[in-house]
Design a protein around this motif. Sequence first.
Motif, PDB file in Angstrom:
ATOM      1  N   PHE A   6       4.586  -8.368  -4.801  1.00 19.14           N
ATOM      2  CA  PHE A   6       5.290  -8.659  -6.047  1.00 19.14           C
ATOM      3  C   PHE A   6       4.316  -9.051  -7.153  1.00 19.14           C
ATOM      4  CE2 PHE A   6       7.100 -11.985  -8.770  1.00 19.14           C
ATOM      5  CZ  PHE A   6       8.195 -11.328  -9.315  1.00 19.14           C
ATOM      6  N   LEU A 224      10.799  -3.302  -1.799  1.00  9.54           N
ATOM      7  CA  LEU A 224      11.571  -4.365  -2.427  1.00  9.54           C
ATOM      8  C   LEU A 224      10.692  -5.245  -3.315  1.00  9.54           C
ATOM      9  CD1 LEU A 224      13.945  -5.513   0.463  1.00  9.54           C
ATOM     10  CD2 LEU A 224      14.600  -4.372  -1.662  1.00  9.54           C
ATOM     11  N   ALA A 228      11.289  -5.598  -7.221  1.00  8.59           N
ATOM     12  CA  ALA A 228      11.551  -6.911  -7.825  1.00  8.59           C
ATOM     13  C   ALA A 228      10.594  -7.170  -8.984  1.00  8.59           C
ATOM     14  CB  ALA A 228      11.428  -8.005  -6.772  1.00  8.59           C
ATOM     15  N   TRP A 231      11.827  -5.125 -11.841  1.00 10.19           N
ATOM     16  CA  TRP A 231      13.013  -5.751 -12.435  1.00 10.19           C
ATOM     17  C   TRP A 231      12.610  -6.880 -13.383  1.00 10.19           C
ATOM     18  CZ3 TRP A 231      16.319  -6.179  -7.346  1.00 10.19           C
ATOM     19  CH2 TRP A 231      17.036  -4.984  -7.166  1.00 10.19           C
ATOM     20  N   ILE A 269      17.233  -4.579 -16.025  1.00  2.00           N
ATOM     21  CA  ILE A 269      17.298  -4.364 -14.567  1.00  2.00           C
ATOM     22  C   ILE A 269      17.902  -3.007 -14.258  1.00  2.00           C
ATOM     23  CG2 ILE A 269      18.383  -5.186 -12.435  1.00  2.00           C
ATOM     24  CD1 ILE A 269      18.178  -8.021 -13.531  1.00  2.00           C
ATOM     25  N   SER A 273      16.094   0.244 -12.402  1.00  2.00           N
ATOM     26  CA  SER A 273      16.665   0.907 -11.221  1.00  2.00           C
ATOM     27  C   SER A 273      16.893   2.389 -11.482  1.00  2.00           C
ATOM     28  CB  SER A 273      17.984   0.234 -10.837  1.00  2.00           C
ATOM     29  OG  SER A 273      17.776  -1.114 -10.469  1.00  2.00           O
ATOM     30  N   THR A 362      19.816   2.015  -7.393  1.00  2.00           N
ATOM     31  CA  THR A 362      18.912   1.476  -6.368  1.00  2.00           C
ATOM     32  C   THR A 362      19.191   2.117  -5.014  1.00  2.00           C
ATOM     33  OG1 THR A 362      18.839  -0.635  -7.563  1.00  2.00           O
ATOM     34  CG2 THR A 362      18.086  -0.638  -5.280  1.00  2.00           C
TER      35      THR A 362
END
Length: 377
Positions: A6, A224, A228, A231, A269, A273, A362
């Motif tokens: 991340f 993921l 993230a 996002w 967001i 996606s 997503t």
Amino acid sequence: MFFNEFRYNLLTTLRDRHFIMWLILFPMALGSLFKAAFSDIYENDIKFSPIPTAIVQTQKDDIFKEVIRSVSKGKDALLKVTYADSAEEAEKLLKDGKVAGVITKDGTLGLTVASNGMDTTILKAFTDRYLTEEKLIKDTLEKDPMKLPALTAALKDDLKTVKKVRLTDGVSDPYITYFFNLLAMVAACSSVTGLNVVMQNQADQSPLGARKGCSPTPKLISTLAVLAGCWLTGMMCTAISVSFLAFVLKVDFGSRLGFVYLAAMMGGIMGTSMGFMIGSLVKESYEKKNAVAMVISLGGSFLSGLMIADIKPDIMEKAPLVNALNPTAVVCDSFYYLNLDAGYDRFIGKMVTMLVMTVLFTAVGFIFTRRKKYAGL
């Protein structure tokens, strides 16, 4: 593992010059152009403000003086009065453009204006009404003075028959929709960050993806983590745009600025996606994925009214499904309903639509990127 992935994705994205240019600097520049272009139009041609008027009164007339005082005070004042000592002084003010008209009272009422326009029409209507009511009062004094109180009360009631009632507490500036569309464009263009989810996790797309293919980190966790980070990046871009418009350019978003931030970040967001889905569906190079993402984002912005404001109502009338399925239009509508409606029902509906689109985009992205095999690299 998740946190490292991340943090790495967030840092690399923020160092990307193209990202800085298109998602931060370009919206700022476009917003500044919108502000410069539309603010003067609204202030000068649409928003009503007291009409600058010069008053020349050579004879004592308490009624006229009281009428002028009453229409030049308060927040709903009709006139912004400047008293002149002579007609020559008033004419100079008119010639210099400091007043829109000159009202003289020297036994009769006179009006002098420099040009035609809305201010001139209002001044003409005001003087005509004053002359009519003045004649009524004089005739009543001559024929039956006892009826004067009733006539005065009737004239006062007539002035109260029409009053301004706000249908909403939102911003009345019609050009605010361009700023709504600008924020929606930023949200949609966040799709370019969502492409990184695919680029960084598919071995045939980048050297980093090839190294991750050999990494012991599960692909789900890696995807993921990158998603993230994207996002968060999309949320940051939209929040920066709202802050710049609201606090630097002083664009009035009304009394619900917190909800404007919420809708903008939710749109960021969703746009991210959408980019994840586009990256997983387009089986080509990054340049082609990016081109498709920009065409979809800017095309959606065009259909939602960023370039031509009247196109969206036309689409709503003839093909409402297009607006309902256009992510950019959904984001723009959330701002519009937030500004227009006293309640939150339609705003919440658009927020739910953005959430559903985010989940759908997503899910499609994961479906088309999971368990991908490579014969050779």
